[in-house]
Design a protein around this motif. Sequence first.
Motif, PDB file in Angstrom:
ATOM      1  N   ASP A 192      13.936  -5.656-151.807  1.00  0.00           N
ATOM      2  CA  ASP A 192      14.313  -4.880-152.117  1.00  0.00           C
ATOM      3  C   ASP A 192      16.239  -4.361-151.596  1.00  0.00           C
ATOM      4  O   ASP A 192      17.473  -4.507-152.599  1.00  0.00           O
ATOM      5  CB  ASP A 192      13.746  -3.113-152.288  1.00  0.00           C
ATOM      6  CG  ASP A 192      14.504  -2.354-152.207  1.00  0.00           C
ATOM      7  OD1 ASP A 192      14.905  -1.738-153.928  1.00  0.00           O
ATOM      8  OD2 ASP A 192      15.280  -1.597-151.796  1.00  0.00           O
ATOM      9  N   ASP A 193      16.512  -4.941-150.047  1.00  0.00           N
ATOM     10  CA  ASP A 193      17.481  -5.014-149.856  1.00  0.00           C
ATOM     11  C   ASP A 193      18.419  -5.967-150.057  1.00  0.00           C
ATOM     12  O   ASP A 193      19.469  -6.070-150.630  1.00  0.00           O
ATOM     13  CB  ASP A 193      16.964  -5.326-148.190  1.00  0.00           C
ATOM     14  CG  ASP A 193      16.787  -3.687-146.963  1.00  0.00           C
ATOM     15  OD1 ASP A 193      17.109  -2.827-147.313  1.00  0.00           O
ATOM     16  OD2 ASP A 193      16.203  -4.183-146.226  1.00  0.00           O
ATOM     17  N   LEU A 194      17.630  -6.800-150.243  1.00  0.00           N
ATOM     18  CA  LEU A 194      18.044  -8.638-150.970  1.00  0.00           C
ATOM     19  C   LEU A 194      18.450  -8.404-151.999  1.00  0.00           C
ATOM     20  O   LEU A 194      19.066  -8.863-152.494  1.00  0.00           O
ATOM     21  CB  LEU A 194      17.323  -9.825-151.012  1.00  0.00           C
ATOM     22  CG  LEU A 194      17.872 -11.136-151.513  1.00  0.00           C
ATOM     23  CD1 LEU A 194      19.120 -11.537-150.491  1.00  0.00           C
ATOM     24  CD2 LEU A 194      16.525 -11.786-151.793  1.00  0.00           C
ATOM     25  N   LEU A 195      17.826  -7.515-152.917  1.00  0.00           N
ATOM     26  CA  LEU A 195      18.098  -7.628-154.421  1.00  0.00           C
ATOM     27  C   LEU A 195      19.134  -6.305-154.771  1.00  0.00           C
ATOM     28  O   LEU A 195      19.921  -6.319-155.655  1.00  0.00           O
ATOM     29  CB  LEU A 195      16.825  -7.029-155.331  1.00  0.00           C
ATOM     30  CG  LEU A 195      16.111  -8.495-155.608  1.00  0.00           C
ATOM     31  CD1 LEU A 195      15.404  -6.853-156.514  1.00  0.00           C
ATOM     32  CD2 LEU A 195      16.618  -8.782-156.629  1.00  0.00           C
ATOM     33  N   LEU A 197      21.939  -5.848-152.652  1.00  0.00           N
ATOM     34  CA  LEU A 197      23.519  -6.685-151.974  1.00  0.00           C
ATOM     35  C   LEU A 197      24.401  -6.216-152.725  1.00  0.00           C
ATOM     36  O   LEU A 197      24.916  -5.661-152.339  1.00  0.00           O
ATOM     37  CB  LEU A 197      22.287  -8.208-151.075  1.00  0.00           C
ATOM     38  CG  LEU A 197      23.182  -8.156-150.424  1.00  0.00           C
ATOM     39  CD1 LEU A 197      23.263  -7.672-148.335  1.00  0.00           C
ATOM     40  CD2 LEU A 197      23.530 -10.141-149.550  1.00  0.00           C
ATOM     41  N   VAL A 198      23.939  -6.899-153.507  1.00  0.00           N
ATOM     42  CA  VAL A 198      25.439  -6.738-154.674  1.00  0.00           C
ATOM     43  C   VAL A 198      25.543  -5.719-155.582  1.00  0.00           C
ATOM     44  O   VAL A 198      26.697  -5.541-155.235  1.00  0.00           O
ATOM     45  CB  VAL A 198      24.862  -7.792-155.650  1.00  0.00           C
ATOM     46  CG1 VAL A 198      26.952  -7.697-156.461  1.00  0.00           C
ATOM     47  CG2 VAL A 198      25.665 -10.086-154.524  1.00  0.00           C
ATOM     48  N   PRO A 199      25.012  -5.059-155.917  1.00  0.00           N
ATOM     49  CA  PRO A 199      24.843  -3.525-156.935  1.00  0.00           C
ATOM     50  C   PRO A 199      25.373  -2.256-155.705  1.00  0.00           C
ATOM     51  O   PRO A 199      26.217  -2.254-156.291  1.00  0.00           O
ATOM     52  CB  PRO A 199      23.607  -3.428-157.069  1.00  0.00           C
ATOM     53  CG  PRO A 199      23.043  -5.093-157.451  1.00  0.00           C
ATOM     54  CD  PRO A 199      23.274  -5.343-156.281  1.00  0.00           C
ATOM     55  N   ALA A 200      24.793  -2.367-154.578  1.00  0.00           N
ATOM     56  CA  ALA A 200      25.298  -1.672-153.480  1.00  0.00           C
ATOM     57  C   ALA A 200      26.867  -1.395-153.290  1.00  0.00           C
ATOM     58  O   ALA A 200      27.459  -0.170-153.642  1.00  0.00           O
ATOM     59  CB  ALA A 200      24.243  -1.313-152.754  1.00  0.00           C
ATOM     60  N   ARG A 201      27.382  -2.796-153.518  1.00  0.00           N
ATOM     61  CA  ARG A 201      28.650  -3.184-152.948  1.00  0.00           C
ATOM     62  C   ARG A 201      29.296  -3.313-154.492  1.00  0.00           C
ATOM     63  O   ARG A 201      30.330  -2.065-154.245  1.00  0.00           O
ATOM     64  CB  ARG A 201      28.945  -4.264-152.248  1.00  0.00           C
ATOM     65  CG  ARG A 201      28.239  -4.397-151.310  1.00  0.00           C
ATOM     66  CD  ARG A 201      27.655  -5.199-150.386  1.00  0.00           C
ATOM     67  NE  ARG A 201      27.910  -5.349-148.964  1.00  0.00           N
ATOM     68  CZ  ARG A 201      25.809  -4.732-148.606  1.00  0.00           C
ATOM     69  NH1 ARG A 201      25.328  -4.778-149.633  1.00  0.00           N
ATOM     70  NH2 ARG A 201      25.830  -4.329-147.145  1.00  0.00           N
ATOM     71  N   LEU A 202      29.021  -3.640-155.611  1.00  0.00           N
ATOM     72  CA  LEU A 202      29.677  -3.151-156.887  1.00  0.00           C
ATOM     73  C   LEU A 202      29.830  -1.309-157.019  1.00  0.00           C
ATOM     74  O   LEU A 202      30.832  -0.769-157.116  1.00  0.00           O
ATOM     75  CB  LEU A 202      28.797  -3.796-158.399  1.00  0.00           C
ATOM     76  CG  LEU A 202      28.660  -3.753-159.177  1.00  0.00           C
ATOM     77  CD1 LEU A 202      30.503  -4.467-159.414  1.00  0.00           C
ATOM     78  CD2 LEU A 202      27.981  -4.272-160.100  1.00  0.00           C
ATOM     79  N   THR A 203      28.537  -0.757-156.875  1.00  0.00           N
ATOM     80  CA  THR A 203      28.563   0.417-157.208  1.00  0.00           C
ATOM     81  C   THR A 203      29.623   1.268-156.462  1.00  0.00           C
ATOM     82  O   THR A 203      30.795   2.537-156.736  1.00  0.00           O
ATOM     83  CB  THR A 203      27.266   0.786-156.989  1.00  0.00           C
ATOM     84  OG1 THR A 203      26.662   0.748-157.296  1.00  0.00           O
ATOM     85  CG2 THR A 203      27.068   3.147-156.600  1.00  0.00           C
ATOM     86  N   ALA A 204      29.934   0.591-155.144  1.00  0.00           N
ATOM     87  CA  ALA A 204      30.855   1.609-154.327  1.00  0.00           C
ATOM     88  C   ALA A 204      32.806   1.235-155.128  1.00  0.00           C
ATOM     89  O   ALA A 204      33.431   2.456-154.932  1.00  0.00           O
ATOM     90  CB  ALA A 204      30.958   1.083-152.761  1.00  0.00           C
ATOM     91  N   VAL A 205      32.595   0.357-155.307  1.00  0.00           N
ATOM     92  CA  VAL A 205      33.667  -0.020-156.217  1.00  0.00           C
ATOM     93  C   VAL A 205      34.298   0.462-157.709  1.00  0.00           C
ATOM     94  O   VAL A 205      35.627   1.130-157.324  1.00  0.00           O
ATOM     95  CB  VAL A 205      34.475  -2.428-156.917  1.00  0.00           C
ATOM     96  CG1 VAL A 205      34.798  -2.708-157.460  1.00  0.00           C
ATOM     97  CG2 VAL A 205      33.547  -2.391-155.041  1.00  0.00           C
ATOM     98  N   LEU A 206      32.543   0.459-158.011  1.00  0.00           N
ATOM     99  CA  LEU A 206      33.619   1.136-159.216  1.00  0.00           C
ATOM    100  C   LEU A 206      33.033   2.812-159.308  1.00  0.00           C
ATOM    101  O   LEU A 206      34.815   3.076-159.519  1.00  0.00           O
ATOM    102  CB  LEU A 206      31.879   1.291-160.219  1.00  0.00           C
ATOM    103  CG  LEU A 206      31.040  -0.299-160.346  1.00  0.00           C
ATOM    104  CD1 LEU A 206      30.029   0.287-161.671  1.00  0.00           C
ATOM    105  CD2 LEU A 206      33.011  -0.697-160.983  1.00  0.00           C
TER     106      LEU A 206
END
Length: 300
Positions: A192-195, A197-206
């Motif tokens: 779950d941490d791996l999956l 990794l990108v979405p959490a940072r994308l959420t922050a950017v959005l």
Amino acid sequence: MILPAALILDAALGEPEWLWSRLPHPAVLMGRAVGWCDVTLNRGGHRRVKGVVALALLVAFALLAAGLVAAIPLGPLPEIVAAAILLAQRSLCDHVRAVAVGLRRGLPEGRRAVAMIVSRDTAAMDAAAVARSAIESGSENLSDGVIAPAFWFLVAGLPGMLVYKMVNTADSMIGYRTPRHEAFGWAAARTDDLLNLVPARLTAVLIALTAGRLRDLPAIRADAALHRSPNAGWPEAAMARALDVALAGPRSYDGTMRDFPFVHPSGRRDPGAAEIGACVRRLWRAWAALLVLALAAAVA
């Protein structure tokens, strides 16, 4: 155009009570599958290996379900409906907004509403703690319940989305460092941490983009490092900066106070119903940005 249609369908309808009061929600079915694995396999020795086997079985179940949906001879409609069901924008915003409504009616109502969306102790919360909890939950679940499923749909279609949701469900049920689950849930938690990794940072950017705070990304990165989770800190830090409130901080679990650091500690420490409402607006703006990305991807 499957993902844009699913995003719009979820935003319009959410989770109709008339339907899910009669049929088991897919999340419920996933939870039952995880529970079966826990009861059946989480015993005896070699529990970490058994946890890996359990996760493999759950992923296989998710892929089978995706194949069954794809086999329905109704064009893209079954995939649109399935993807919409696996998204949670409307229900997330409704639950977070309910905390603001409760707080305006009184602190006990606010506590009852926030207890529906967080696992921490709520009985002794003051109004600021209730508001922080609602904002944190909204931020983190925007990533887990909307951005991440959409991201994995873009990467691998409905199978990718279903696998993500299955892993995320497993992590929420068995991915804890407790005597029973520390070994057995290790594979689910790390995957779950791996999956995410990108979405959490994308959420922050959005969140930062739609709040006009992209210049804060270095500070958001630094704030995220203060969080106990490698991923949840990113959307929370972005929302904290967007609203200029301090999030996280000390809170109680199972009667024990835990001294977590504040995220964006220079932000206001006394948020209330107004800040929860502002958070909901930020959630919808981030959703709109995601919709634009999904449309661009579909056209491309």
